[in-house]
Design an enzyme around this catalytic site. Structure first.
Site, mmCIF file in Angstrom:
data_model
loop_
_atom_site.group_PDB
_atom_site.id
_atom_site.type_symbol
_atom_site.label_atom_id
_atom_site.label_comp_id
_atom_site.label_asym_id
_atom_site.label_seq_id
_atom_site.Cartn_x
_atom_site.Cartn_y
_atom_site.Cartn_z
ATOM 1 N N HIS A 225 113.857 -19.808 3.979
ATOM 2 C CA HIS A 225 114.769 -19.173 4.931
ATOM 3 C C HIS A 225 116.048 -18.724 4.248
ATOM 4 O O HIS A 225 116.923 -19.524 3.937
ATOM 5 C CB HIS A 225 115.078 -20.138 6.078
ATOM 6 C CG HIS A 225 115.997 -19.552 7.106
ATOM 7 N ND1 HIS A 225 116.902 -20.317 7.820
ATOM 8 C CD2 HIS A 225 116.173 -18.275 7.533
ATOM 9 C CE1 HIS A 225 117.574 -19.539 8.637
ATOM 10 N NE2 HIS A 225 117.158 -18.299 8.477
ATOM 11 N N SER B 278 113.491 -18.172 10.916
ATOM 12 C CA SER B 278 114.698 -18.956 11.169
ATOM 13 C C SER B 278 114.524 -19.906 12.332
ATOM 14 O O SER B 278 115.384 -20.762 12.555
ATOM 15 C CB SER B 278 115.877 -18.018 11.459
ATOM 16 O OG SER B 278 115.617 -17.246 12.626
ATOM 17 N N ASN C 46 120.710 -23.713 11.882
ATOM 18 C CA ASN C 46 120.639 -23.217 13.257
ATOM 19 C C ASN C 46 120.628 -24.336 14.286
ATOM 20 O O ASN C 46 120.886 -24.098 15.465
ATOM 21 C CB ASN C 46 119.426 -22.316 13.444
ATOM 22 C CG ASN C 46 119.694 -20.903 12.984
ATOM 23 O OD1 ASN C 46 120.835 -20.439 13.001
ATOM 24 N ND2 ASN C 46 118.665 -20.216 12.540
#
Length: 519
Positions: A145, A124, A195
């Protein structure tokens, strides 16, 4: 013709923790034999047992056929050495986020698998380019991912490093789609899509708390009820775990060479230092457990309705707020088009109600030479939301402010009063999400369409950031960010070049289409 792997292809999973077990369940249900490996054989046995229990629950709930569950269980194979992956056509690594560990695993895998076997990492945060740099065939390494829990979350980021073959990325993308997932393409840059773009959701909440704009409970309430997000930032950080969330923020901050947009929060660092990690430790911003109590958000007490409500000509998001005032029977006059003032919603008794534009209410009062200025925060949909936040100028009289509160309450809103902090809560959070999204597209990380899809499917945002920009207006967010940048004097709020270009052009087409064509 689909480039997805055939179901006859064996899928290997390295790492049988929560993520590895979840991915194994997805692949087995999709029809693949799955070879599951972990250094701890007991972990593999626990994972296979846990998958069987998960499938049984789905059967009990009527979401899965019993035969399909039994067949999926039969496809799971425990292997005690990486040599057990030799017949796999795809091997997905899901181990600890440490570069040297991942490199070692893939180097050993290359000794056992065929040259045509695709190697995928579930990382990640680590560069796919860096992981693949030491491989004999780096072109076959790709990021795959998944989001936790893998059987539930739809999104899969398919991440290409510098050496990743386009054919490999396409195969993994179409395989993820065949497994019932929603894949998106991304380039290997820090944080990939989700993210990276999600960082302001936490960062602006933490900064608002640090500036004492409102309590954590109140900020969460506004983000949920006005912003339309499923959880507020503090609830979500408690759920994720502050150790995990803080580590990701630090990683992205370092990876972008200390870009101030990603600066970690001292408040969160203190929680980590104290061991107050959220739900898993029993305490974070909130307390958890059988005897835990949670403070309520601060709401303005009931206030009388105003005598006068004059609407100023507006369109877009403000018009929906004005319609609520009209529907409540509060409007006494509608001003002509010649009286239009940017951002002004209404005159309510002696107060001017304005949509926040990144300035404080006090600054707006100074600039307009009108003491009684009250700002209303952005909402996803003023027509349907239950709560709004208000901020008043320092020189605003109590009676003028009370009139605005009364009008909002009469229109059916609960009012969260907050300190006079620039940009308020929803507006500055969404503006920063939009800005980061525009920068990611501008830098070629992904397309605009994939970015919005990733944020909706990966973190359950009510709208993709760029779709929100379309809805509320690109110029609005560009203006908010410019004013925040001026107010704080920080590069943190600099406007993305692409967002600025779209704003300057004042084009009639939607931002999303424009960003796609520009990319």
């Amino acid at each position: 013709m689909s480039n997805a792997l055939k179901t006859s292809t064996i899928v290997g999973i390295v790492g049988a923790g929560a993520m590895g077990a979840g991915i194994a369940q997805v692949a087995a249900l999709a029809g693949h034999r799955v070879a599951l490996f972990d250094l701890d054989a007991a972990t593999v046995a626990k994972a296979i047992k846990g998958i069987a229990a998960n499938l049984a629950r789905l059967v009990d709930k009527g979401r899965l056929d019993a035969t399909a569950a039994a067949q999926a269980n039969e496809r799971l194979i425990a292997v005690d050495q990486l040599t057990g992956m030799r017949d796999a056509g795809l091997v997905i690594e899901a181990v600890a986020e440490r570069l040297e560990v991942k490199r070692k695993i893939f180097a050993e895998l290359e000794e056992h698998v065929a040259d045509a076997c695709i190697l995928a990492t579930n990382t990640s945060s680590i560069s796919v380019t860096a992981i693949g740099a030491t491989l004999e065939i780096p072109a076959r390494l790709v990021g795959m991912h998944f989001f936790n829990p893998a059987p539930v979350m739809a999104l899969v980021e398919v991440v290409s490093g510098l050496a990743t073959s386009a054919d490999v990325a396409t195969c993994v993308y179409e395989t993820a789609a065949a497994w019932g997932k929603t894949p998106v393409y991304a380039r290997s840059t820090p944080g990939f899509i989700v993210n990276r773009v999600a960082r302001p959701f936490y960062a602006e909440g933490l900064r608002l708390l640090n500036e004492q704009a409102a309590s954590a409970e109140s900020i969460d309430e506004v983000i949920r009820e006005a912003g339309g997000f499923r959880m507020g930032p503090f609830e979500l950080m408690d759920l994720i775990g502050h150790d995990v969330n803080f580590a990701v923020t630090e990683s992205v901050f370092r990876a972008y060479f200390n870009d101030p947009r990603f600066t970690p929060s001292l408040i969160q660092q203190e929680l980590v230092n104290a061991g107050f990690l959220g739900r898993k430790s029993g305490r974070g911003f909130y307390e958890y457990g059988p005897n835990a109590t949670r403070a309520s958000p601060r709401l303005a007490p009931p206030t009388d309705s105003p005598r006068v409500v004059k609407l100023f000509p507006q369109s877009g998001v403000i018009a929906r707020l004005q319609q609520r005032l009209l529907d409540a029977g509060l409007v006494t006059a509608t001003m002509p088009e010649t009286e239009r003032i940017d951002g002004v919603v209404a005159q309510i008794d002696d107060a001017l109600l304005r949509l926040t534009d990144g300035r404080t209410a006090t600054q707006c009062a100074h600039d307009s030479d009108h003491d009684n200025v009250v700002l209303v925060d952005l909402a996803l949909d003023y027509a349907g939301c239950s709560t709004v936040a208000l901020a008043r100028a320092r020189q605003c009289s109590d009676s003028a402010y009370a009139a605005v509160v009364g009008a909002m309450q009469a229109a059916g809103y609960a009012v969260v009063p907050m300190a006079d902090v620039a940009g308020m809560i929803v507006m500055r959070t969404v503006a920063m999400l939009v800005n980061e999204a525009a920068d990611a597209v501008n830098q070629g990380v992904c397309t605009a369409a994939d970015l919005d899809l990733a944020m909706e499917k990966g973190v359950n945002y009510p709208l993709g950031p760029l779709q929100w920009a379309d809805q509320a207006g690109v110029t609005l967010f560009s203006t908010v960010l410019s004013n925040l940048c001026t107010h704080y004097g920080e590069d943190r709020y600099r406007v993305s070049p692409l967002l600025a270009a779209l704003s300057w052009s004042r084009a009639s087409w939607h931002a999303r289409a424009a960003i796609d064509s520009a990319a």
